[in-house]
Write an enzyme that holds these catalytic residues in place. Structure first.
Site, PDB file in Angstrom:
ATOM      1  N   LYS A  82      39.513  40.783  35.945  1.00  0.00           N
ATOM      2  CA  LYS A  82      39.837  41.786  34.921  1.00  0.00           C
ATOM      3  C   LYS A  82      39.288  41.396  33.553  1.00  0.00           C
ATOM      4  CE  LYS A  82      43.264  44.285  37.401  1.00  0.00           C
ATOM      5  NZ  LYS A  82      44.658  44.540  37.716  1.00  0.00           N
ATOM      6  N   ARG A 107      46.649  39.446  43.993  1.00  0.00           N
ATOM      7  CA  ARG A 107      45.664  40.430  44.472  1.00  0.00           C
ATOM      8  C   ARG A 107      44.301  39.990  43.944  1.00  0.00           C
ATOM      9  NH1 ARG A 107      43.200  45.066  42.914  1.00  0.00           N
ATOM     10  NH2 ARG A 107      43.006  46.709  44.480  1.00  0.00           N
TER      11      ARG A 107
END
Ligand code: HH2
Length: 262
Positions: free
Chosen positions: A202, A238
């Site tokens: 991210k 994740r």
């Protein structure tokens, strides 16, 4: 949890899996690398993403789930009908990034199937969520939201033991707010359910390493984020690169225990 996006536009692996067979093969590699489950998603939730129709979402995921029959699969969807089809095809968990906000009926579908459920926090919707994230106190607001959605899911018949919670890193939050959520993750852990975090690749991590305009973080940066979240009580991760996370988290867990063998 290994990420298998079957989308043309996901932020780090969009378009990576050209065919259902490619996606299923990637999922099986992740499981061989030590993933406990693979998260199959047919609708990108990256900032700015446009929603896809239910028909299109099903068209993308059904062939992949058919090829993954028997494997531990989580379905990344916020639609009740997509969840219902995925669970019928053998998925064991539904990962709803809207925390039941898009389609509250999803909870009943999960309850009927006896499946697991991940409830994530998002402020706004993917198309607009990064325009102006606003909180008085991001950690307590995310925690209150998750407590309320947990109660809603339980009221709809999903046993509490089947639910995990996720602060939703990058979903309507500034980089500073994302880091604050990880720093004070104990507040989310204190709700009493397992906590899942998705930091992998991210942009907040890329910003830390490379500065202002970076969008996709490296796997090394992702592993650093996962270990920091582990230290604060996260138990589900994740991730895109499964092997590096499995190894790093095995070491972090061994240090926590003080023994080599689990
Ligand atoms: N992040 C993404 C998607 N689904 N689910 C949970 N529970 N937690 C997350 O942090 C999370 C998630 C976004 O990442 P990715 O799937 O790689 O991209 P895209 O949404 O563009 O498909």
């Amino acid at each position: 949890m290994g990420v298998v996006n079957v989308t043309p536009d996901s932020f780090s692996d969009g378009g990576l899996h050209g065919t259902p067979a490619d996606a299923a093969a990637a999922a099986r590699r992740m499981l061989a690398d030590g993933a406990a489950l693979v998260d199959v998603g047919g609708e990108s939730t990256r900032p700015g993403a446009q929603p896809v129709t239910e028909v299109e979402e099903l068209r993308r995921i059904v062939p992949v789930l058919e090829l993954l029959a028997g494997a531990p699969v989580s379905i990344d969807t916020s639609r009740a009908e997509v969840a219902r089809r995925a669970l019928a095809l053998g998925a064991i968990m539904v990962n709803d990034v809207t925390g039941l906000a898009r389609e509250p009926d999803l909870a009943g579908v999960v309850a009927d199937a006896g499946a697991d459920l991940c409830l994530m926090h998002m402020q706004g919707e993917p198309r607009t969520m990064q325009l102006a994230p606003r909180y008085e106190d991001v950690v307590s607001e995310v925690a209150s939201f998750l407590e309320a959605r947990l109660a809603l899911a339980v009221a709809a018949g999903v046993p509490e033991e089947r639910i995990c919670l996720d602060p939703g890193i990058g979903f309507g939050k500034t980089p500073g707010q994302n880091l604050e959520l990880v720093r004070r993750l104990d507040r989310i852990v204190a709700i009493g359910r397992p906590v899942l975090v998705g930091l992998s690749r991210k942009s907040t991590l890329a910003r830390v390493v490379e500065g202002r305009d970076a969008r996709v973080a490296t796997d090394a940066a992702s592993v650093g984020g996962a270990v920091a979240a582990f230290d604060r009580g996260a138990t589900l991760f994740r991730v895109h690169d499964v092997r590096s996370h499995v190894e790093a988290l095995a070491v972090a867990a061994a240090v926590e225990r003080g023994t080599v063998a689990p």
